[in-house]
Design an enzyme around this catalytic site. Structure first.
Site, PDB file in Angstrom:
ATOM      1  N   LYS A  48      24.408   8.837 -19.209  1.00  0.00           N
ATOM      2  CA  LYS A  48      23.066   9.436 -19.163  1.00  0.00           C
ATOM      3  C   LYS A  48      22.291   8.892 -17.967  1.00  0.00           C
ATOM      4  O   LYS A  48      22.363   7.689 -17.675  1.00  0.00           O
ATOM      5  CB  LYS A  48      22.347   9.115 -20.479  1.00  0.00           C
ATOM      6  CG  LYS A  48      20.993   9.781 -20.654  1.00  0.00           C
ATOM      7  CD  LYS A  48      20.378   9.432 -22.020  1.00  0.00           C
ATOM      8  CE  LYS A  48      19.047  10.109 -22.262  1.00  0.00           C
ATOM      9  NZ  LYS A  48      18.451   9.739 -23.571  1.00  0.00           N
ATOM     10  N   SER A  85      17.075  13.684 -26.449  1.00  0.00           N
ATOM     11  CA  SER A  85      17.020  13.802 -25.016  1.00  0.00           C
ATOM     12  C   SER A  85      18.365  13.658 -24.301  1.00  0.00           C
ATOM     13  O   SER A  85      18.464  14.051 -23.143  1.00  0.00           O
ATOM     14  CB  SER A  85      16.065  12.751 -24.460  1.00  0.00           C
ATOM     15  OG  SER A  85      16.549  11.450 -24.731  1.00  0.00           O
ATOM     16  N   SER A 105      17.674  10.594 -30.059  1.00  0.00           N
ATOM     17  CA  SER A 105      18.251  11.218 -28.863  1.00  0.00           C
ATOM     18  C   SER A 105      19.759  11.120 -28.687  1.00  0.00           C
ATOM     19  O   SER A 105      20.299  11.748 -27.774  1.00  0.00           O
ATOM     20  CB  SER A 105      17.577  10.670 -27.616  1.00  0.00           C
ATOM     21  OG  SER A 105      16.329  11.280 -27.467  1.00  0.00           O
TER      22      SER A 105
HETATM   23  N1  GLN Z   1      12.761  13.445 -29.453  1.00  0.00           N
HETATM   24  C1  GLN Z   1      12.134  12.171 -29.572  1.00  0.00           C
HETATM   25  C2  GLN Z   1      11.055  12.048 -28.526  1.00  0.00           C
HETATM   26  O1  GLN Z   1      10.769  13.017 -27.918  1.00  0.00           O
HETATM   27  C3  GLN Z   1      13.151  11.077 -29.429  1.00  0.00           C
HETATM   28  C4  GLN Z   1      13.583  10.884 -28.038  1.00  0.00           C
HETATM   29  C5  GLN Z   1      14.576   9.780 -27.884  1.00  0.00           C
HETATM   30  O2  GLN Z   1      15.205   9.348 -28.838  1.00  0.00           O
HETATM   31  N2  GLN Z   1      14.674   9.287 -26.661  1.00  0.00           N
HETATM   32  O3  GLN Z   1      10.496  11.036 -28.309  1.00  0.00           O
END
Ligand code: GLN
Length: 489
Positions: free
Chosen positions: A82, A157, A181
């Site tokens: 990532k 994400s 994420s």
């Molecule tokens: N979807 C969640 C957010 O927008 C979690 C994102 C993540 O785990 N990095 O913060």
């Protein structure tokens, strides 16, 4: 015969050790696959073919010279990372315009450990900007498409890392999980994803979003691959004060296939109105399958679940507002060189460099931390955090793992939730409590909805008990026909 890019990492390892295939062939097969499907999927921000082939040749030399027992566990295996993890000499953008030209002078510990384990790094994957989002549509560059339905989101994400594994554009990958994420995109892309216990994997070189919640973890096409990858990256690191000194067990040894007597707790709060019926049906079927394997299913309750989302959306933005203060164009990243006034130049760099969601989070967090609001919001959120953690402590007195859905829905359409941040935030309703409590969580595919989209079942464990999560998920995965399903691309 299975195409080389479609092999699991553990199957590829056996063939590499037997010298039936070379890492150069395997890596080339993955690079060719990227070339053929990437125009549709768009999982990568950067592909590094020369570097990958160079690492593959080094792996082949090690395989030729080495003794199989001492050849590092990921020797010659193509891995994707990532783009929030620093890679020395390779662009690391966090999918943000503000870091468009950032080439780190060092590797994240997780990346250095992959390389020490012999992995071949094929590229950096797309994501929501600074890991804020649930669909990868917040990328500052372009969205990624779900390999199971190209008009659908891959989740986020870490959407690029999940889609790349699902599409055969790498064998395994690394993502990060602050509120879901890793697990949410794993569920939406039909792959396995594991968020380790907070502290299990060093965060050194992980560009921080919310430091008390962020964790790095693996994606794989099966549970064993996640065990293999976790083992390679886990363990103490003097460069991260929160990296635990807890010993790293042999995670693959935990994959016994035996769950007899294991107590699996089902929280009623994880089966709610608004969930897609196919999701709850398939998750309940997975629980029944575990019972048939000899697990004991018990009811548990996590009564503060309803506060988890609100708690998260105070704590995560508060931490992000502090962590992202460093992007002002002075030391690195996008700079407003057309502006003579220093303060105005900093404002402009941030105005131009950050996307709308990142700005929203910075404003939410700054507000929640400001004098007069701190007690009303931030302190309250910390108190709720303790209650959510205590719910799990109570549940784990009655069960060994908690089981439930990973997400309330399958993959939604691109554009469907971009105008409604709250609807987007609700994607993580079942994953966020785990991060708030610092616990490990794993998502494993449990079938397909009537539209043919993947569904994930989530297991949550006690602190540092990833081994039990891997054991139960692996036992479940054996004999499930959907475990071998692949998207038609
Ligand atoms: N979807 C969640 C957010 O927008 C979690 C994102 C993540 O785990 N990095 O913060």
């Amino acid at each position: 015969m299975t195409a080389l890019w479609d092999l699991t990492a553990h199957a590829a390892r056996e063939r590499l050790l037997r010298r039936e295939i070379s890492s150069t062939e395997l890596t080339q097969a993955v690079l060719d696959r990227i070339e053929s499907v990437e125009p549709q999927v768009r999982a990568y921000l950067t592909v590094t073919p020369e570097r990958a082939l160079e690492q593959a040749r080094a792996a082949d030399a090690a395989l030729a010279a080495g003794n199989p027992a001492t050849t590092p566990a990921l020797t010659g295996i193509p891995v994707a990372v990532k783009d929030v993890l620093c890679t020395r000499g390779t662009l690391t953008t966090c999918a943000s315009r503000i870091l468009e030209n950032f080439v780190p002078p060092y590797d994240a510990t997780a990346v250095a450990r992959l390389q020490a384990a012999g992995a071949v790094i094929v590229g950096k994957t797309n994501m929501d900007e600074f890991a804020m989002g649930s669909s990868t549509e917040n990328s500052g560059f372009f969205p990624t498409h779900n390999p199971w339905g190209l008009d659908r989101v891959p989740g986020g994400s870490s959407g690029g890392s999940a889609a790349a594994v699902a599409a055969g554009e790498c064998l395994v990958s690394l993502g990060t999980d602050t509120g879901g994420s890793i697990r949410q995109p794993a569920a939406l892309c039909g792959v396995v994803g594991l968020k380790p216990t907070y502290g299990r994997v060093s965060r050194y070189g992980l560009v921080a979003f919310a430091s008390s919640l962020d964790q790095i973890g693996p994606f794989g096409r099966d549970v064993e691959d996640c065990a293999l990858l976790l083992e390679a990256i886990a363990g103490h690191d003097p460069r991260d004060a929160t990296a635990s000194t807890e010993v790293v067990p042999d995670f693959r040894a935990a994959l016994t296939g035996d769950v007899r007597g294991l107590r699996v707790g089902v929280p009623q709060e994880y089966f709610i109105a608004g969930m897609e019926p196919d999701v709850s049906r398939l998750v309940r079927q997975a629980i029944a399958d575990l019972a048939a394997l000899g697990a004991e299913v018990v009811d548990v309750t996590l009564p503060h679940t309803e506060y988890a989302l609100a708690t998260y959306y105070i704590i995560a933005p508060a931490e992000c507002s502090a962590n992202l203060a460093r992007y002002n164009g002075v030391k690195y990243g996008l700079a407003a060189t057309d502006e003579a006034d220093m303060w105005r130049a900093m404002d402009l760099a941030r105005e131009r460099g950050f996307g709308a969601e990142v700005k929203r989070r910075i404003m939410l967090g700054t507000y929640a931390l400001s004098a007069g609001y701190y007690d009303a919001y931030y302190r309250k959120a910390q108190q709720a955090r303790t209650l959510i953690k205590q719910d799990f402590d109570t549940a784990f007195a009655q069960c060994d793992v908690v089981v439930g859905p990973t997400t309330p829905t399958t993959a939604f359409r691109l554009g469907e939730k971009t105008a409604d941040p709250l609807a987007m935030y609700l994607s993580d309703i079942f994953t966020i409590p785990t991060n708030i409590a610092g616990l490990p969580g794993l998502s494993v595919p449990c079938g397909f909805d009537t539209a043919g989209l993947p569904v994930g079942v989530q297991f949550i464990g006690r602190p540092f008990d990833e081994a039990t999560l891997l054991r139960v998920a692996h036992a479940y995965e054996q004999g499930q026909p959907h475990a071998h399903a692949r998207p038609a691309l």
